[in-house]
Design a protein around this motif. Sequence first.
Motif, PDB file in Angstrom:
ATOM      1  N   ARG A 141       9.306  -7.838  15.760  1.00 12.08           N
ATOM      2  CA  ARG A 141       9.588  -9.003  14.912  1.00 12.08           C
ATOM      3  C   ARG A 141       9.307 -10.300  15.673  1.00 12.08           C
ATOM      4  O   ARG A 141      10.020 -11.285  15.541  1.00 12.08           O
ATOM      5  CB  ARG A 141      11.044  -8.992  14.452  1.00 12.08           C
ATOM      6  CG  ARG A 141      11.325  -7.958  13.369  1.00 12.08           C
ATOM      7  CD  ARG A 141      12.804  -7.904  13.088  1.00 12.08           C
ATOM      8  NE  ARG A 141      13.063  -7.413  11.741  1.00 12.08           N
ATOM      9  CZ  ARG A 141      13.279  -8.176  10.671  1.00 12.08           C
ATOM     10  NH1 ARG A 141      13.255  -9.483  10.778  1.00 12.08           N
ATOM     11  NH2 ARG A 141      13.497  -7.647   9.499  1.00 12.08           N
ATOM     12  N   GLY A 142       8.296 -10.289  16.496  1.00  7.81           N
ATOM     13  CA  GLY A 142       7.917 -11.512  17.200  1.00  7.81           C
ATOM     14  C   GLY A 142       8.752 -11.802  18.428  1.00  7.81           C
ATOM     15  O   GLY A 142       8.437 -12.708  19.193  1.00  7.81           O
ATOM     16  N   TRP A 372      18.460 -12.925  14.665  1.00  6.71           N
ATOM     17  CA  TRP A 372      18.224 -12.888  16.107  1.00  6.71           C
ATOM     18  C   TRP A 372      17.280 -14.004  16.531  1.00  6.71           C
ATOM     19  O   TRP A 372      16.311 -14.314  15.844  1.00  6.71           O
ATOM     20  CB  TRP A 372      17.591 -11.559  16.508  1.00  6.71           C
ATOM     21  CG  TRP A 372      18.578 -10.434  16.610  1.00  6.71           C
ATOM     22  CD1 TRP A 372      19.873 -10.444  16.209  1.00  6.71           C
ATOM     23  CD2 TRP A 372      18.307  -9.128  17.136  1.00  6.71           C
ATOM     24  NE1 TRP A 372      20.448  -9.225  16.456  1.00  6.71           N
ATOM     25  CE2 TRP A 372      19.518  -8.400  17.023  1.00  6.71           C
ATOM     26  CE3 TRP A 372      17.199  -8.511  17.679  1.00  6.71           C
ATOM     27  CZ2 TRP A 372      19.617  -7.083  17.454  1.00  6.71           C
ATOM     28  CZ3 TRP A 372      17.296  -7.214  18.102  1.00  6.71           C
ATOM     29  CH2 TRP A 372      18.508  -6.511  17.987  1.00  6.71           C
TER      30      TRP A 372
ATOM     31  N   PHE B  16       5.884 -14.321  12.295  1.00  7.32           N
ATOM     32  CA  PHE B  16       7.038 -14.485  13.205  1.00  7.32           C
ATOM     33  C   PHE B  16       6.641 -15.535  14.230  1.00  7.32           C
ATOM     34  O   PHE B  16       5.561 -15.450  14.819  1.00  7.32           O
ATOM     35  CB  PHE B  16       7.354 -13.164  13.919  1.00  7.32           C
ATOM     36  CG  PHE B  16       7.758 -12.064  12.992  1.00  7.32           C
ATOM     37  CD1 PHE B  16       9.059 -11.966  12.510  1.00  7.32           C
ATOM     38  CD2 PHE B  16       6.831 -11.108  12.581  1.00  7.32           C
ATOM     39  CE1 PHE B  16       9.438 -10.944  11.655  1.00  7.32           C
ATOM     40  CE2 PHE B  16       7.196 -10.086  11.729  1.00  7.32           C
ATOM     41  CZ  PHE B  16       8.498  -9.999  11.258  1.00  7.32           C
ATOM     42  N   GLY B  18       7.956 -16.089  17.119  1.00  5.85           N
ATOM     43  CA  GLY B  18       8.152 -15.724  18.525  1.00  5.85           C
ATOM     44  C   GLY B  18       9.490 -16.189  19.062  1.00  5.85           C
ATOM     45  O   GLY B  18       9.868 -15.808  20.162  1.00  5.85           O
ATOM     46  N   ARG B  19      10.205 -17.018  18.305  1.00  5.15           N
ATOM     47  CA  ARG B  19      11.531 -17.480  18.747  1.00  5.15           C
ATOM     48  C   ARG B  19      12.624 -16.890  17.862  1.00  5.15           C
ATOM     49  O   ARG B  19      13.686 -16.538  18.333  1.00  5.15           O
ATOM     50  CB  ARG B  19      11.596 -19.003  18.741  1.00  5.15           C
ATOM     51  CG  ARG B  19      10.841 -19.636  19.894  1.00  5.15           C
ATOM     52  CD  ARG B  19      10.785 -21.131  19.800  1.00  5.15           C
ATOM     53  NE  ARG B  19      10.014 -21.599  18.663  1.00  5.15           N
ATOM     54  CZ  ARG B  19       8.677 -21.666  18.637  1.00  5.15           C
ATOM     55  NH1 ARG B  19       7.966 -21.293  19.691  1.00  5.15           N
ATOM     56  NH2 ARG B  19       8.045 -22.092  17.581  1.00  5.15           N
ATOM     57  N   SER B  20      12.323 -16.782  16.566  1.00  8.86           N
ATOM     58  CA  SER B  20      13.287 -16.198  15.641  1.00  8.86           C
ATOM     59  C   SER B  20      12.721 -14.887  15.106  1.00  8.86           C
ATOM     60  O   SER B  20      11.516 -14.743  14.951  1.00  8.86           O
ATOM     61  CB  SER B  20      13.532 -17.166  14.480  1.00  8.86           C
ATOM     62  OG  SER B  20      13.917 -16.452  13.325  1.00  8.86           O
ATOM     63  N   ALA B  21      13.627 -13.931  14.829  1.00 10.47           N
ATOM     64  CA  ALA B  21      13.168 -12.650  14.297  1.00 10.47           C
ATOM     65  C   ALA B  21      12.974 -12.704  12.787  1.00 10.47           C
ATOM     66  O   ALA B  21      12.660 -11.709  12.159  1.00 10.47           O
ATOM     67  CB  ALA B  21      14.174 -11.558  14.660  1.00 10.47           C
ATOM     68  N   ARG B  22      13.178 -13.887  12.194  1.00  9.75           N
ATOM     69  CA  ARG B  22      13.040 -14.012  10.745  1.00  9.75           C
ATOM     70  C   ARG B  22      11.572 -13.943  10.340  1.00  9.75           C
ATOM     71  O   ARG B  22      10.722 -14.597  10.938  1.00  9.75           O
ATOM     72  CB  ARG B  22      13.637 -15.339  10.284  1.00  9.75           C
ATOM     73  CG  ARG B  22      13.681 -15.514   8.773  1.00  9.75           C
ATOM     74  CD  ARG B  22      14.294 -16.846   8.398  1.00  9.75           C
ATOM     75  NE  ARG B  22      15.682 -16.969   8.848  1.00  9.75           N
ATOM     76  CZ  ARG B  22      16.711 -16.427   8.206  1.00  9.75           C
ATOM     77  NH1 ARG B  22      16.511 -15.719   7.106  1.00  9.75           N
ATOM     78  NH2 ARG B  22      17.931 -16.585   8.660  1.00  9.75           N
ATOM     79  N   ALA B  23      11.306 -13.085   9.357  1.00 15.86           N
ATOM     80  CA  ALA B  23       9.938 -12.978   8.854  1.00 15.86           C
ATOM     81  C   ALA B  23       9.704 -14.074   7.832  1.00 15.86           C
ATOM     82  O   ALA B  23      10.522 -14.271   6.936  1.00 15.86           O
ATOM     83  CB  ALA B  23       9.728 -11.615   8.207  1.00 15.86           C
ATOM     84  N   GLN B  55      -5.591 -12.835  19.205  1.00 12.51           N
ATOM     85  CA  GLN B  55      -5.830 -11.432  19.572  1.00 12.51           C
ATOM     86  C   GLN B  55      -5.783 -10.613  18.291  1.00 12.51           C
ATOM     87  O   GLN B  55      -4.709 -10.299  17.778  1.00 12.51           O
ATOM     88  CB  GLN B  55      -4.753 -10.981  20.564  1.00 12.51           C
ATOM     89  CG  GLN B  55      -4.689  -9.495  20.839  1.00 12.51           C
ATOM     90  CD  GLN B  55      -5.732  -9.057  21.830  1.00 12.51           C
ATOM     91  OE1 GLN B  55      -5.882  -9.637  22.896  1.00 12.51           O
ATOM     92  NE2 GLN B  55      -6.493  -8.037  21.444  1.00 12.51           N
ATOM     93  N   GLN B  64       0.409  -0.525  11.485  1.00 15.28           N
ATOM     94  CA  GLN B  64       0.407  -1.871  10.925  1.00 15.28           C
ATOM     95  C   GLN B  64      -0.632  -2.736  11.622  1.00 15.28           C
ATOM     96  O   GLN B  64      -1.006  -2.485  12.751  1.00 15.28           O
ATOM     97  CB  GLN B  64       1.794  -2.489  11.088  1.00 15.28           C
ATOM     98  CG  GLN B  64       2.864  -1.763  10.293  1.00 15.28           C
ATOM     99  CD  GLN B  64       4.190  -2.477  10.313  1.00 15.28           C
ATOM    100  OE1 GLN B  64       4.393  -3.439  11.058  1.00 15.28           O
ATOM    101  NE2 GLN B  64       5.107  -2.004   9.487  1.00 15.28           N
ATOM    102  N   GLN B  66      -1.347  -6.215  13.366  1.00 18.14           N
ATOM    103  CA  GLN B  66      -0.633  -7.333  13.975  1.00 18.14           C
ATOM    104  C   GLN B  66      -1.631  -8.207  14.711  1.00 18.14           C
ATOM    105  O   GLN B  66      -2.352  -7.719  15.578  1.00 18.14           O
ATOM    106  CB  GLN B  66       0.410  -6.827  14.973  1.00 18.14           C
ATOM    107  CG  GLN B  66       1.515  -6.039  14.315  1.00 18.14           C
ATOM    108  CD  GLN B  66       2.277  -5.232  15.341  1.00 18.14           C
ATOM    109  OE1 GLN B  66       1.705  -4.694  16.267  1.00 18.14           O
ATOM    110  NE2 GLN B  66       3.577  -5.169  15.156  1.00 18.14           N
ATOM    111  N   GLN B  68      -1.981 -11.420  17.264  1.00 16.80           N
ATOM    112  CA  GLN B  68      -1.140 -12.163  18.201  1.00 16.80           C
ATOM    113  C   GLN B  68      -1.703 -13.553  18.406  1.00 16.80           C
ATOM    114  O   GLN B  68      -2.871 -13.716  18.751  1.00 16.80           O
ATOM    115  CB  GLN B  68      -1.054 -11.400  19.525  1.00 16.80           C
ATOM    116  CG  GLN B  68      -0.369 -10.045  19.342  1.00 16.80           C
ATOM    117  CD  GLN B  68      -0.597  -9.112  20.488  1.00 16.80           C
ATOM    118  OE1 GLN B  68      -1.095  -9.519  21.534  1.00 16.80           O
ATOM    119  NE2 GLN B  68      -0.254  -7.846  20.310  1.00 16.80           N
ATOM    120  N   GLY B  72       2.468 -17.254  21.104  1.00 17.42           N
ATOM    121  CA  GLY B  72       3.513 -16.235  21.121  1.00 17.42           C
ATOM    122  C   GLY B  72       3.922 -15.769  19.734  1.00 17.42           C
ATOM    123  O   GLY B  72       4.709 -14.844  19.608  1.00 17.42           O
ATOM    124  N   VAL B  74       3.408 -14.015  15.954  1.00 17.93           N
ATOM    125  CA  VAL B  74       2.775 -12.757  15.549  1.00 17.93           C
ATOM    126  C   VAL B  74       2.626 -12.748  14.036  1.00 17.93           C
ATOM    127  O   VAL B  74       3.553 -13.117  13.311  1.00 17.93           O
ATOM    128  CB  VAL B  74       3.634 -11.551  15.986  1.00 17.93           C
ATOM    129  CG1 VAL B  74       3.052 -10.250  15.453  1.00 17.93           C
ATOM    130  CG2 VAL B  74       3.750 -11.485  17.500  1.00 17.93           C
TER     131      VAL B  74
END
Lengths: 398, 376
Positions: A141-142, A372, B16, B18-23, B55, B64, B66, B68, B72, B74
């Motif tokens: 999740r990043g 998170w 994402f 890269g700081r928060s996991a929220r999609a 990337q 999946q 992904q 990059q 940072g 994704v």
Amino acid sequence: MQQHEEAAATGGLTGWPLSEFRKRKLDIQFTGSGSEYFRIWIVNLLLTIVTASLYWPFAKARRIRYFYANTLIDGHALSFHGDPWKMFRGHLLLLVLMGTYSAAGHFSPMAGLIAFGVMAAIWPALWRAGMQFRLGNTGWRGLRFGFAGTLKGAYGPALPIWICSAVILLVQMVGGPAGLPVDGKPRFGMVEKVVLLVAGAILLLTPWVIAAAKRYQHNGYRIAAQHGELRLGAGPVYWLSLKTLGVTLLITILMLVLAGAGFAIGMFVLHSPKFASAAAVVGAMVGYLLYFALLGPFFTARFQNLVWNGTTTEDLSFTSQLKVGALTWLTLKNWVLTLITLGLYRPFAVVHTTRLRLEAVSVTMDGDPETWVAGQGSAPQDAAGELAGDFFGIDMGL
Amino acid sequence: MTGQASGTPTLLADYFDGRSARARPVRLWLEHEQLVIHDQDLDGVERRYPIRQVQWPERTRHGQRQAQLPDGGVLSTRDAVGWDDWTAAATQGRGLGGGLAVRWFSSWRHSVVALGVVVAVGAVVWQWGVPAAADTIARHLPASVGESIGDESMDQLDGYLLKPSRLDAQAQQQWRARFAAMVASQPGESTSYELHFRDAGDTIGPNAFALPGGHIVVTDALLKLLGDQPDAVLGVLAHELGHVREQHGLRLTMRASLSGALLGFAIGDFSSLLAAAPAALTHASYSRDFEREADAQAKRLLIDSGRSPRAMLLPFERIGAWRAARTAQAKAERASEPKTLGREVGEHAKAGAGELLRIAFNTHPADEERMKFFER
């Protein structure tokens, strides 16, 4: 924690005890395909061969990316961010180290001893650097994972083995190599007794070392604000080792029974000594194969369950229910097919084993992963080690 | 902020940061060599990255997709087919994240070709690469390495297989002098060697062999068998000296370890089970060439020292006869008394010990072919 309390206060419309309500099981799924990995594997192999192994880190990065893209945790795949050029440097470093190490012993015992000392001294640091690199380049999740084990901690598990090995080497340096033939017979004196004793000590210490190493690994795992914690004493590992020993004994008895039965049938039913000895040899061979086919899967399955069932973080707990029978059967099948196909089945075997082992694990989460956020940067106290791991891209595979 | 031009292929994906996991649901498109990420929630927020700095994922059927981002972040989508269609449409069919390797592993036909090439390269390396590399290593190793390997093997053989010779010191000295005179008669080349006399019992019988580091071992049985014809004994010793000169012992050791390492690499996890295989696989074909080279050396030394190469015919004849007699005897014994398991195992072990002497004299190639060589 504070954050969760607030969310609970505002979101708890149902009146359920909220800490229970928020708990959710995250499934782990592996979607890789054997036939597809076979093609990736063979093309990787070809490129590695025609470049005289220089392509190897790139092949490895591709392999890891494929396996990560097919490892879904709660529907989201892992991502691999490792730079193959950095892994290339690590590959060269490890090649040089291993090459020097294996060559040194050929020239003189003293050079071998020094090489062994150097290797023992830096191996834990490399181990740690490897985990820093692999986890630091793994994302979900990043968010990046991290490894926060200290340099000092990496040496702890290795220390007893290191001391024992040093004793064995020193004794032989003083008293000459163990088992030196004297008058055509191997000698058995003070040196041999000490070596045997210390080797026995190493054997007895191994479960403790395994438990300590696993604790160090899992306690170092980080993602977001989560800190891994493994509750695993040496006791359960000793118990598991004893049980593995028991399985070994069972197989040995089975082997003897098989060989004896074959011999008896040949001798007393068919009255053919030739058949009897052939049957005895076949029985012994089957038993020998069983050692390989049963012991590995038994220990692997039980150990995976032991380690992951004992691992938690603040908001996560893990459950691993890997069945010994399933893993044994799969291993046996993989072996037979790999032998029949002269190794071509190996990529299929790897995919199937990965699926079985990964899908046996599930994660229970307290809270919502969407909340998170990345950790406050892994503490800079060990910048040098982190830099080394990152610069050389040392990856020894977890 | 600009929206996408009409007709530009777009794709919905998860972003994402890269700081928060929220999609975050986003819409993607390509514009002026840039990837544009348009946030669907916060309308108007756009991120742009040069295509080259992203990337891109390799195209596989499973897993999946992904991408990059350099900061940072994704991009991720479960809909692999949708992703592939979009990259193809957005780049006029060129695709993103492709390359030679991807083209090859995407196609079964190419993969089978790759398999064929791997097998062919493997076969070539096994057949020619390993011997050539082993010979190069053997040639460049310091002499002390060969000596230490030879000394160690000599110690091992003395410990388990060989006993001190029952030949008296005077006779030993006589053979040493004869052979030294023969070697000295050949101008130019001098090779350091050490002649050992040993009693090897019945398992090895009349024989001689050379170890790395110049050790040449002759069994008492050979001297007994050929003692009435000194030239025949000297011929056998000359053959062994040929092995020493051509460094056959060291080359064989290097070949065995290299092919073992190669096999271990190829078979991987199964190495522990098949560790013994390479040794068995390599010997027969290797020693054939080595025997021919040693024969050539022996013939030259015989001629240079004024002897007839035909002296070498006798060892073949007599050792052949001895072997035939022993086989017949063994057959008779087997017929007369039933074997027990213990004896069988014991004999297997003995045969195994004999195998250690893969460099012993009376092996391949077929005796007749080699005898012809000395007749001419």
